[in-house]
Design a protein around this motif. Structure first.
Motif, PDB file in Angstrom:
ATOM      1  N   VAL A   1      10.027   4.902  -1.477  1.00  0.00           N
ATOM      2  CA  VAL A   1       8.965   5.528  -2.266  1.00  0.00           C
ATOM      3  C   VAL A   1       7.862   4.509  -2.542  1.00  0.00           C
ATOM      4  O   VAL A   1       8.129   3.377  -2.939  1.00  0.00           O
ATOM      5  N   HIS A   2       6.633   4.905  -2.280  1.00  0.00           N
ATOM      6  CA  HIS A   2       5.474   4.083  -2.604  1.00  0.00           C
ATOM      7  C   HIS A   2       4.543   4.904  -3.492  1.00  0.00           C
ATOM      8  O   HIS A   2       4.741   6.100  -3.662  1.00  0.00           O
ATOM      9  N   GLY A   3       3.541   4.243  -4.031  1.00  0.00           N
ATOM     10  CA  GLY A   3       2.540   4.947  -4.831  1.00  0.00           C
ATOM     11  C   GLY A   3       1.153   4.582  -4.331  1.00  0.00           C
ATOM     12  O   GLY A   3       0.854   3.412  -4.135  1.00  0.00           O
TER      13      GLY A   3
ATOM     14  N   VAL B   1      -3.982   0.280  -3.863  1.00  0.00           N
ATOM     15  CA  VAL B   1      -2.743  -0.485  -3.995  1.00  0.00           C
ATOM     16  C   VAL B   1      -1.532   0.446  -3.950  1.00  0.00           C
ATOM     17  O   VAL B   1      -1.661   1.654  -4.015  1.00  0.00           O
ATOM     18  N   CYS B   2      -0.369  -0.187  -3.858  1.00  0.00           N
ATOM     19  CA  CYS B   2       0.882   0.534  -4.049  1.00  0.00           C
ATOM     20  C   CYS B   2       1.271   0.301  -5.508  1.00  0.00           C
ATOM     21  O   CYS B   2       1.318  -0.838  -5.955  1.00  0.00           O
ATOM     22  N   ASN B   3       1.511   1.389  -6.222  1.00  0.00           N
ATOM     23  CA  ASN B   3       1.847   1.222  -7.634  1.00  0.00           C
ATOM     24  C   ASN B   3       3.283   1.628  -7.972  1.00  0.00           C
ATOM     25  O   ASN B   3       3.611   1.887  -9.113  1.00  0.00           O
ATOM     26  N   GLU B   4       4.125   1.702  -6.927  1.00  0.00           N
ATOM     27  CA  GLU B   4       5.558   1.919  -7.159  1.00  0.00           C
ATOM     28  C   GLU B   4       6.262   0.687  -6.601  1.00  0.00           C
ATOM     29  O   GLU B   4       6.137   0.400  -5.411  1.00  0.00           O
ATOM     30  N   TYR B   5       6.996   0.000  -7.432  1.00  0.00           N
ATOM     31  CA  TYR B   5       7.637  -1.222  -6.951  1.00  0.00           C
ATOM     32  C   TYR B   5       8.523  -0.914  -5.741  1.00  0.00           C
ATOM     33  O   TYR B   5       9.410  -0.067  -5.815  1.00  0.00           O
ATOM     34  N   CYS B   6       8.274  -1.604  -4.622  1.00  0.00           N
ATOM     35  CA  CYS B   6       8.958  -1.257  -3.381  1.00  0.00           C
ATOM     36  C   CYS B   6       9.589  -2.479  -2.716  1.00  0.00           C
ATOM     37  O   CYS B   6       9.885  -2.468  -1.532  1.00  0.00           O
ATOM     38  N   GLY B   7       9.779  -3.555  -3.470  1.00  0.00           N
ATOM     39  CA  GLY B   7      10.457  -4.711  -2.890  1.00  0.00           C
ATOM     40  C   GLY B   7       9.658  -5.983  -3.054  1.00  0.00           C
ATOM     41  O   GLY B   7       8.637  -6.010  -3.739  1.00  0.00           O
TER      42      GLY B   7
ATOM     43  N   GLY C   1       7.649  -7.800  -1.280  1.00  0.00           N
ATOM     44  CA  GLY C   1       6.250  -7.945  -0.881  1.00  0.00           C
ATOM     45  C   GLY C   1       5.337  -6.894  -1.487  1.00  0.00           C
ATOM     46  O   GLY C   1       4.195  -6.723  -1.046  1.00  0.00           O
ATOM     47  N   HIS C   2       5.828  -6.194  -2.495  1.00  0.00           N
ATOM     48  CA  HIS C   2       5.075  -5.097  -3.122  1.00  0.00           C
ATOM     49  C   HIS C   2       3.654  -5.507  -3.507  1.00  0.00           C
ATOM     50  O   HIS C   2       2.703  -4.753  -3.310  1.00  0.00           O
ATOM     51  N   ASP C   3       3.510  -6.712  -4.055  1.00  0.00           N
ATOM     52  CA  ASP C   3       2.192  -7.154  -4.528  1.00  0.00           C
ATOM     53  C   ASP C   3       1.214  -7.425  -3.390  1.00  0.00           C
ATOM     54  O   ASP C   3       0.017  -7.583  -3.624  1.00  0.00           O
ATOM     55  N   THR C   4       1.710  -7.485  -2.144  1.00  0.00           N
ATOM     56  CA  THR C   4       0.794  -7.714  -1.016  1.00  0.00           C
ATOM     57  C   THR C   4       0.376  -6.392  -0.368  1.00  0.00           C
ATOM     58  O   THR C   4      -0.334  -6.385   0.623  1.00  0.00           O
ATOM     59  N   MET C   5       0.838  -5.287  -0.956  1.00  0.00           N
ATOM     60  CA  MET C   5       0.586  -3.985  -0.340  1.00  0.00           C
ATOM     61  C   MET C   5      -0.702  -3.393  -0.904  1.00  0.00           C
ATOM     62  O   MET C   5      -0.694  -2.712  -1.922  1.00  0.00           O
ATOM     63  N   TRP C   6      -1.795  -3.693  -0.242  1.00  0.00           N
ATOM     64  CA  TRP C   6      -3.087  -3.186  -0.715  1.00  0.00           C
ATOM     65  C   TRP C   6      -4.037  -3.013   0.454  1.00  0.00           C
ATOM     66  O   TRP C   6      -3.755  -3.436   1.583  1.00  0.00           O
TER      67      TRP C   6
END
Ligand SMILES: [Cu+2]
Length: 161
Positions: free
Chosen positions: A103-105, A140-146, A148-153
């Motif tokens: 799940v991502h946001g 951005v992705c606003n659902e914690y997904c692991g 590298g979540h903070d690099t997902m933009w």
């Protein structure tokens, strides 16, 4: 006499509760209507394996009519595909987004676009872009997904001509 007073207090509290509920509903109604916030308009199911192979939802940006853009996005740990979207004089952007794994946001900062992306579902959201929206917007992705979540933009570039 004391019983009458207690009854009166009951009515006062019932009145306060009804007033609070009415206030919350009016705020909710205002936010959803005037600000254009909405729930996902539809969610179509899809096979995650086909999404991974690229047989469903080819990522990319397409102008389907003047000012109407269709954006196909794929989410995976930890990237958006594509991670750069460019539109010129958009009136409406139709996002079709799905996930390859968890799940991502999807959230475009500074806009009302914000929804969850589930594997196995294609979320379709339409955004009527106000005329004063111009420039580069971070998504951005606003659902914690692991890890590298903070690099997902990525970035949405809106050009006006
Ligand atoms: Cu994430």
């Amino acid at each position: 006499m004391a019983e009458k007073n207690e009854l009166m207090q009951e009515y006062i509290w019932i009145g306060i509760i009804i007033a609070m509920l009415t206030t919350f509903l009016v705020i909710l109604g205002y936010v959803s209507e005037a600000k254009g916030f909405d729930t996902p308009s539809s969610a179509v199911t899809c096979d995650v394996r086909q999404v991974r192979k690229g047989e469903i939802l080819t990522p990319g940006v397409k102008e389907v009519a003047p000012g109407i853009y269709e954006v196909n996005l794929k989410a995976r740990m930890w990237a958006w595909i594509p991670n750069s979207i460019e539109v010129v004089n958009p009136k409406k952007i139709i996002f079709k987004v799905t996930s390859e794994d968890v799940v991502h946001g999807f959230q475009i900062v500074g806009t009302p676009v914000n929804f969850m992306v589930f594997p196995g579902y294609i979320a379709e959201i339409q955004w009527e872009v106000p005329e004063d929206f111009e420039g580069t917007y971070l998504f951005v992705c606003n659902e914690y997904c692991g890890l590298g979540h903070d690099t997902m933009w990525g970035q949405l570039i809106i050009k006006r001509e």
